[in-house]
Design a protein around this motif. Structure first.
Motif, mmCIF file in Angstrom:
data_model
loop_
_atom_site.group_PDB
_atom_site.id
_atom_site.type_symbol
_atom_site.label_atom_id
_atom_site.label_comp_id
_atom_site.label_asym_id
_atom_site.label_seq_id
_atom_site.Cartn_x
_atom_site.Cartn_y
_atom_site.Cartn_z
ATOM 1 N N ARG A 173 0.821 -1.217 0.000
ATOM 2 C CA ARG A 173 0.000 0.000 0.000
ATOM 3 C C ARG A 173 0.852 1.262 0.000
ATOM 4 N N GLY A 174 1.935 1.234 -0.786
ATOM 5 C CA GLY A 174 2.771 2.414 -0.961
ATOM 6 C C GLY A 174 3.862 2.603 0.066
ATOM 7 N N SER A 175 3.963 1.737 1.082
ATOM 8 C CA SER A 175 4.977 1.892 2.117
ATOM 9 C C SER A 175 6.282 1.233 1.694
ATOM 10 N N GLN A 176 7.375 1.999 1.674
ATOM 11 C CA GLN A 176 8.674 1.449 1.311
ATOM 12 C C GLN A 176 9.285 0.635 2.447
ATOM 13 N N ARG A 177 8.717 0.697 3.647
ATOM 14 C CA ARG A 177 9.255 -0.042 4.797
ATOM 15 C C ARG A 177 8.495 -1.330 5.064
ATOM 16 N N ALA A 178 7.555 -1.670 4.209
ATOM 17 C CA ALA A 178 6.723 -2.840 4.448
ATOM 18 C C ALA A 178 7.263 -4.103 3.781
ATOM 19 N N ILE A 179 8.248 -3.968 2.888
ATOM 20 C CA ILE A 179 8.778 -5.092 2.123
ATOM 21 C C ILE A 179 10.279 -5.196 2.382
ATOM 22 N N ALA A 180 10.788 -6.423 2.543
ATOM 23 C CA ALA A 180 12.211 -6.557 2.852
ATOM 24 C C ALA A 180 12.744 -7.920 2.435
ATOM 25 N N VAL A 181 14.044 -7.937 2.182
ATOM 26 C CA VAL A 181 14.831 -9.163 2.085
ATOM 27 C C VAL A 181 15.560 -9.309 3.412
ATOM 28 N N ILE A 182 15.379 -10.445 4.085
ATOM 29 C CA ILE A 182 15.926 -10.638 5.429
ATOM 30 C C ILE A 182 17.285 -11.319 5.312
ATOM 31 N N ASP A 183 18.348 -10.526 5.465
ATOM 32 C CA ASP A 183 19.717 -11.021 5.293
ATOM 33 C C ASP A 183 20.193 -11.866 6.469
ATOM 34 N N ALA A 184 19.623 -11.640 7.658
ATOM 35 C CA ALA A 184 20.097 -12.336 8.856
ATOM 36 C C ALA A 184 19.710 -13.808 8.881
ATOM 37 N N THR A 185 18.815 -14.216 7.963
ATOM 38 C CA THR A 185 18.346 -15.611 7.973
ATOM 39 C C THR A 185 18.385 -16.193 6.552
ATOM 40 N N PRO A 186 19.557 -16.315 5.954
ATOM 41 C CA PRO A 186 19.628 -16.792 4.570
ATOM 42 C C PRO A 186 19.301 -18.278 4.451
ATOM 43 N N VAL A 187 18.735 -18.637 3.321
ATOM 44 C CA VAL A 187 18.481 -20.041 2.973
ATOM 45 C C VAL A 187 19.215 -20.333 1.674
ATOM 46 N N ARG A 188 19.481 -21.603 1.418
ATOM 47 C CA ARG A 188 20.215 -21.974 0.202
ATOM 48 C C ARG A 188 19.282 -22.622 -0.801
ATOM 49 N N HIS A 189 19.238 -22.038 -2.007
ATOM 50 C CA HIS A 189 18.445 -22.632 -3.086
ATOM 51 C C HIS A 189 19.321 -23.657 -3.778
ATOM 52 N N THR A 190 18.912 -24.931 -3.716
ATOM 53 C CA THR A 190 19.826 -26.019 -4.037
ATOM 54 C C THR A 190 19.702 -26.576 -5.451
ATOM 55 N N ARG A 191 18.670 -26.188 -6.196
ATOM 56 C CA ARG A 191 18.456 -26.769 -7.516
ATOM 57 C C ARG A 191 18.354 -25.691 -8.583
ATOM 58 N N ALA A 192 18.599 -26.098 -9.818
ATOM 59 C CA ALA A 192 18.485 -25.163 -10.937
ATOM 60 C C ALA A 192 17.065 -24.613 -11.016
ATOM 61 N N LEU A 193 16.949 -23.385 -11.485
ATOM 62 C CA LEU A 193 15.675 -22.681 -11.467
ATOM 63 C C LEU A 193 14.632 -23.362 -12.342
ATOM 64 N N GLY A 194 13.439 -23.532 -11.787
ATOM 65 C CA GLY A 194 12.290 -23.983 -12.561
ATOM 66 C C GLY A 194 12.231 -25.445 -12.908
ATOM 67 N N GLY A 195 13.184 -26.246 -12.427
ATOM 68 C CA GLY A 195 13.314 -27.627 -12.884
ATOM 69 C C GLY A 195 12.055 -28.466 -12.814
ATOM 70 N N ASN A 196 11.578 -28.784 -11.602
ATOM 71 C CA ASN A 196 10.423 -29.663 -11.448
ATOM 72 C C ASN A 196 9.141 -29.037 -11.964
ATOM 73 N N LEU A 197 9.010 -27.731 -11.790
ATOM 74 C CA LEU A 197 7.774 -27.061 -12.215
ATOM 75 C C LEU A 197 7.514 -27.281 -13.691
#
Length: 270
Positions: A173-197
């Motif tokens: 709703r127009g707020s620049q503080r409402a969306i974020a990428v959380i760097d303190a809790t990274p996860v690892r994407h382990t497979r090539a993009l879009g494979g199973n889908l």
């Protein structure tokens, strides 16, 4: 005891979700929506379970339409792909920071060794989180209000392409503080993009899906935010994630008290 947080996972046979329940007591419930062919697979791991073949986002839209009570039972909802490596300690912190900073839409950063599409979403170790204009369909977290605003879009793109260009306008709703990428809790994407889908749904036309969704919502919205938008972030500055979370809660409480005083002043005619 019921949790505040719900993970809804579209899981295949090789899903990595068992890792997510190791390392700490999970501060979340898990709804597994299994799309494979082995009846009952992963059912023992789940708080809720169903078998529903098909692509991720349209199936999640159908699931939530059939289970509307979930929207009132939980405060935050995470919709990860099943090939993300993480543990319960990381995911508990992710949800805590999401609540502590009062976010509407977010995602955990991806580790530097992940398969990825956007540089913006790779972890920046200088920050607890960065406020952005974009999160990806791979692993978004929604507040209840943001999910209700965005839910009608879930069935409008079978591939999911284009949805992440529209969600920031609907959720924030127009707020620049409402969306974020959380760097303190990274996860690892382990497979090539879009494979199973795409292997399991060869009829998908992702580019057409994206064009349809973006065109539809551009007609209703002033703009669709580009993915490389960043509005700064909360630096670690030598502090751990818990210190950052306490800072966020103190700030949130101070803002709440300020609004209370303003309302009280208006009521008293000051």
């Amino acid at each position: 005891m019921s949790q505040r947080n719900l993970i809804i996972l579209r899981a295949g046979d090789g899903s990595l979700h068992p890792q997510w329940q190791v390392g700490a007591t999970p501060d979340f419930d898990l709804f597994i929506s299994y799309y494979g062919k082995q009846a009952g697979r992963h059912q023992a791991d789940a708080t809720y379970y169903e078998h529903r073949p098909g692509p991720k986002w349209s199936c999640i839209g159908e699931l939530l339409a059939s289970r509307p009570e979930l929207l009132d039972r939980y405060d935050a909802f995470w919709f990860p792909d099943d090939d993300l490596a993480a543990d319960a300690h990381t995911l508990n912190r992710m949800f805590a920071l999401f609540h502590g900073f009062g976010l509407a839409l977010a995602q955990p950063a991806l580790t530097q060794d992940s398969f990825y599409s956007w540089d913006l979403l790779l972890q920046d170790p200088r920050y607890v989180l960065r406020h952005t204009g974009f999160v990806e369909v791979m692993a978004p977290i929604f507040s209840r209000a943001a999910l209700k605003a965005c839910l009608p879009t879930f069935t409008e793109s079978r591939s999911g392409w284009g949805l992440d260009f529209v969600w920031p306008q609907l959720a924030a709703r127009g707020s620049q503080r409402a969306i974020a990428v959380i760097d303190a809790t990274p996860v690892r994407h382990t497979r090539a993009l879009g494979g199973n889908l795409y292997a399991n749904n060869p009829d998908l036309d992702p580019r057409a899906d994206r064009a349809d969704v973006v065109t539809r919502y551009q007609a209703q919205r002033a703009m669709v935010l580009a993915p490389h938008t960043c509005h700064g972030g909360v630096r670690l500055s030598g502090l751990g994630w818990w210190d950052a979370l306490k800072w966020a809660w103190r700030r949130k409480y101070a803002l709440h008290r300020m609004r209370q005083r303003r309302r009280q002043g208006k009521a008293e005619g000051l």
